[in-house]
Design a protein around this motif. Structure first.
Motif, PDB file in Angstrom:
ATOM      1  N   VAL A  47       0.736  -1.254   0.018  1.00  0.00           N
ATOM      2  CA  VAL A  47      -0.070  -0.086  -0.048  1.00  0.00           C
ATOM      3  C   VAL A  47       0.858   1.323  -0.053  1.00  0.00           C
ATOM      4  CG1 VAL A  47      -1.710   1.277   1.383  1.00  0.00           C
ATOM      5  CG2 VAL A  47      -1.820  -1.173   1.253  1.00  0.00           C
ATOM      6  N   PHE A  48       0.576   2.058  -0.768  1.00  0.00           N
ATOM      7  CA  PHE A  48       1.402   3.555  -0.902  1.00  0.00           C
ATOM      8  C   PHE A  48       0.440   4.626  -0.673  1.00  0.00           C
ATOM      9  CE2 PHE A  48       3.148   0.347  -3.775  1.00  0.00           C
ATOM     10  CZ  PHE A  48       4.617   0.377  -3.341  1.00  0.00           C
ATOM     11  N   VAL A  49       1.168   5.244   0.121  1.00  0.00           N
ATOM     12  CA  VAL A  49       0.281   6.699   0.708  1.00  0.00           C
ATOM     13  C   VAL A  49       1.164   7.933  -0.139  1.00  0.00           C
ATOM     14  CG1 VAL A  49      -0.411   8.165   2.427  1.00  0.00           C
ATOM     15  CG2 VAL A  49      -0.221   5.572   2.970  1.00  0.00           C
ATOM     16  N   PHE A  50       0.308   8.446  -0.860  1.00  0.00           N
ATOM     17  CA  PHE A  50       0.771   9.529  -1.863  1.00  0.00           C
ATOM     18  C   PHE A  50       0.911  10.739  -0.996  1.00  0.00           C
ATOM     19  CE2 PHE A  50      -0.955   6.189  -4.468  1.00  0.00           C
ATOM     20  CZ  PHE A  50       0.103   6.008  -5.417  1.00  0.00           C
ATOM     21  N   SER A  51       2.000  11.363  -1.424  1.00  0.00           N
ATOM     22  CA  SER A  51       2.096  12.771  -0.669  1.00  0.00           C
ATOM     23  C   SER A  51       1.187  13.704  -1.011  1.00  0.00           C
ATOM     24  CB  SER A  51       3.513  13.048  -1.081  1.00  0.00           C
ATOM     25  OG  SER A  51       4.007  14.604  -0.475  1.00  0.00           O
ATOM     26  N   GLY A  52       0.508  14.401   0.137  1.00  0.00           N
ATOM     27  CA  GLY A  52      -0.470  15.397  -0.208  1.00  0.00           C
ATOM     28  C   GLY A  52      -1.772  14.969  -0.132  1.00  0.00           C
ATOM     29  N   THR A  53      -2.109  13.378  -0.020  1.00  0.00           N
ATOM     30  CA  THR A  53      -3.360  13.129  -0.223  1.00  0.00           C
ATOM     31  C   THR A  53      -4.177  12.754   1.211  1.00  0.00           C
ATOM     32  OG1 THR A  53      -2.720  10.757  -0.178  1.00  0.00           O
ATOM     33  CG2 THR A  53      -3.047  11.785  -2.397  1.00  0.00           C
ATOM     34  N   GLY A  54      -2.980  12.682   2.344  1.00  0.00           N
ATOM     35  CA  GLY A  54      -3.678  12.651   3.695  1.00  0.00           C
ATOM     36  C   GLY A  54      -3.665  11.107   4.099  1.00  0.00           C
ATOM     37  N   PHE A  55      -4.058  10.339   3.084  1.00  0.00           N
ATOM     38  CA  PHE A  55      -4.501   8.684   3.599  1.00  0.00           C
ATOM     39  C   PHE A  55      -4.799   7.999   2.479  1.00  0.00           C
ATOM     40  CE2 PHE A  55      -8.330  10.581   4.115  1.00  0.00           C
ATOM     41  CZ  PHE A  55      -9.474   9.751   3.232  1.00  0.00           C
ATOM     42  N   THR A  56      -4.523   6.838   2.619  1.00  0.00           N
ATOM     43  CA  THR A  56      -5.195   5.697   1.407  1.00  0.00           C
ATOM     44  C   THR A  56      -5.839   4.734   2.190  1.00  0.00           C
ATOM     45  OG1 THR A  56      -3.106   6.031   0.075  1.00  0.00           O
ATOM     46  CG2 THR A  56      -4.230   3.937  -0.223  1.00  0.00           C
ATOM     47  N   GLU A  57      -6.996   4.451   1.718  1.00  0.00           N
ATOM     48  CA  GLU A  57      -7.963   3.433   2.191  1.00  0.00           C
ATOM     49  C   GLU A  57      -7.895   2.271   1.446  1.00  0.00           C
ATOM     50  OE1 GLU A  57     -11.454   5.875   4.732  1.00  0.00           O
ATOM     51  OE2 GLU A  57     -12.034   4.476   2.983  1.00  0.00           O
ATOM     52  N   ILE A  58      -7.876   1.122   2.048  1.00  0.00           N
ATOM     53  CA  ILE A  58      -8.100  -0.239   1.470  1.00  0.00           C
ATOM     54  C   ILE A  58      -9.238  -1.199   1.995  1.00  0.00           C
ATOM     55  CG2 ILE A  58      -5.468  -0.343   0.712  1.00  0.00           C
ATOM     56  CD1 ILE A  58      -5.310  -2.648   2.662  1.00  0.00           C
ATOM     57  N   ASN A  59      -9.646  -2.063   1.266  1.00  0.00           N
ATOM     58  CA  ASN A  59     -10.629  -3.010   1.780  1.00  0.00           C
ATOM     59  C   ASN A  59     -10.100  -4.427   1.903  1.00  0.00           C
ATOM     60  OD1 ASN A  59     -12.970  -1.353   1.858  1.00  0.00           O
ATOM     61  ND2 ASN A  59     -13.221  -1.655  -0.357  1.00  0.00           N
ATOM     62  N   ILE A  60      -9.795  -5.031   2.982  1.00  0.00           N
ATOM     63  CA  ILE A  60      -9.435  -6.284   3.079  1.00  0.00           C
ATOM     64  C   ILE A  60     -10.447  -7.504   3.300  1.00  0.00           C
ATOM     65  CG2 ILE A  60      -8.306  -7.938   4.752  1.00  0.00           C
ATOM     66  CD1 ILE A  60      -6.773  -5.416   5.743  1.00  0.00           C
ATOM     67  N   ASP A  61     -10.841  -8.298   2.466  1.00  0.00           N
ATOM     68  CA  ASP A  61     -11.795  -9.283   1.971  1.00  0.00           C
ATOM     69  C   ASP A  61     -11.419 -10.653   2.811  1.00  0.00           C
ATOM     70  OD1 ASP A  61     -13.670  -8.330   0.068  1.00  0.00           O
ATOM     71  OD2 ASP A  61     -11.529  -7.711  -0.945  1.00  0.00           O
ATOM     72  N   TYR A  62     -12.640 -11.119   3.444  1.00  0.00           N
ATOM     73  CA  TYR A  62     -12.384 -12.464   4.138  1.00  0.00           C
ATOM     74  C   TYR A  62     -13.537 -13.289   3.947  1.00  0.00           C
ATOM     75  CZ  TYR A  62     -15.987 -11.355   7.522  1.00  0.00           C
ATOM     76  OH  TYR A  62     -17.297 -10.920   8.223  1.00  0.00           O
ATOM     77  N   GLY A  63     -13.666 -14.620   4.272  1.00  0.00           N
ATOM     78  CA  GLY A  63     -14.690 -15.369   4.011  1.00  0.00           C
ATOM     79  C   GLY A  63     -14.577 -16.574   4.858  1.00  0.00           C
TER      80      GLY A  63
END
Length: 271
Positions: A47-63
């Protein structure tokens, strides 16, 4: 002259066992065990947080291995002993509690990685699942996120050491491609290939994809050239980290209309 050792590819390919695409099992298999929790769409990602964006969100799937009975609460928790990322500093679990109701088999969590805690050298967050009504499987029970501050592509390209099924230990130059969002591993394929450079595309998260490419290596026994395509295993996601200058590419080598040598991992480390 290339700094390449072909590892006696001819003999290697001659003895390789092709993977059949035919399913010989005509019977229906029905799982009758417990509804065990597992991460079912891969167990790691960059996961990469890009400068100036504040944050990066991801979804983690499970089953679960079979539909659940009744209502079940599943929580995402950090494995603090094996993580370098700190909750509240490097990331926030935005949606870390999920309800699996009667008959459901999949769910999802959401995690937000913060720019304020991201560094170019990267940090590791290892997640597990917890439930009072469901047990964890003994496989795919840990999800690893390697998070780092994004670096420009020009910090990534250059010379790399390769640990490769295709060429063994060798040295290659990775350069920016002609088209936007592409890179190329120079002289990766055989001299007989129409295009000897391995061309890769990448997105904003540095996930790598590529079109099928002819390696230029002809196997007389099967009267065909070996081709390279993306891994046929959906959990094997090719990617690179422009900050740490590391890359993994999962390749399925095959001869059209003959068979496959299987999915292989090609690892590149910047030098």
């Amino acid at each position: 002259m290339k700094k390449i050792k072909l590892l006696s590819l001819l003999s290697l390919f001659m003895v390789a066992t092709f993977t059949s695409c035919t399913d010989d099992d005509k019977g229906e298999r029905v799982y009758k065990g417990a509804s065990l929790l597992n991460f079912h769409k891969g167990v790691s990602r960059d996961v990469f947080v890009f400068s100036g964006t504040g944050f990066t969100e991801i979804n983690i799937d499970y089953g679960v291995l079979k539909p659940v009975a009744g209502d079940n609460t599943v929580s995402l928790v950090l494995d603090t002993e094996n993580s370098t990322a700190v909750e509240g500093v490097d990331f926030e679990i935005v949606d870390g509690s999920d309800e699996l109701t009667d008959g459901e088999i999949t769910g999802q969590f959401t995690v937000r990685f913060l720019e304020g805690g991201a560094v170019q050298t990267g940090k590791i967050a290892k997640f597990k699942m917890s439930s009072s009504t469901l047990d964890n499987a003994t496989f795919n029970e840990v999800y690893t996120v390697n998070v780092s501050l994004s670096c420009p592509i020009n910090t990534f390209v250059g010379d790399f050491d390769a640990t490769s099924w295709w060429l063994g230990s060798s040295t290659h130059t990775v350069a920016e491609g002609v088209d936007p969002n592409t890179i190329q591993i120079n002289d990766f394929w055989s001299d007989n290939a129409t295009a000897p450079n391995f061309i890769l595309s990448y997105n904003d998260a540095y996930v790598v994809t590529f079109a099928p490419q002819n390696t230029g290596y002809f196997v007389a026994q099967y009267n065909g050239y070996i081709w390279a395509r993306m891994s046929t295993d959906a959990t094997q996601v090719s990617s690179f980290n422009p900050c740490t200058r590391t890359m993994k590419v999962y390749v399925n080598y095959y001869i059209p209309n003959v068979g496959s040598y299987g999915n292989k991992e090609e690892v590149f480390t910047g030098i």
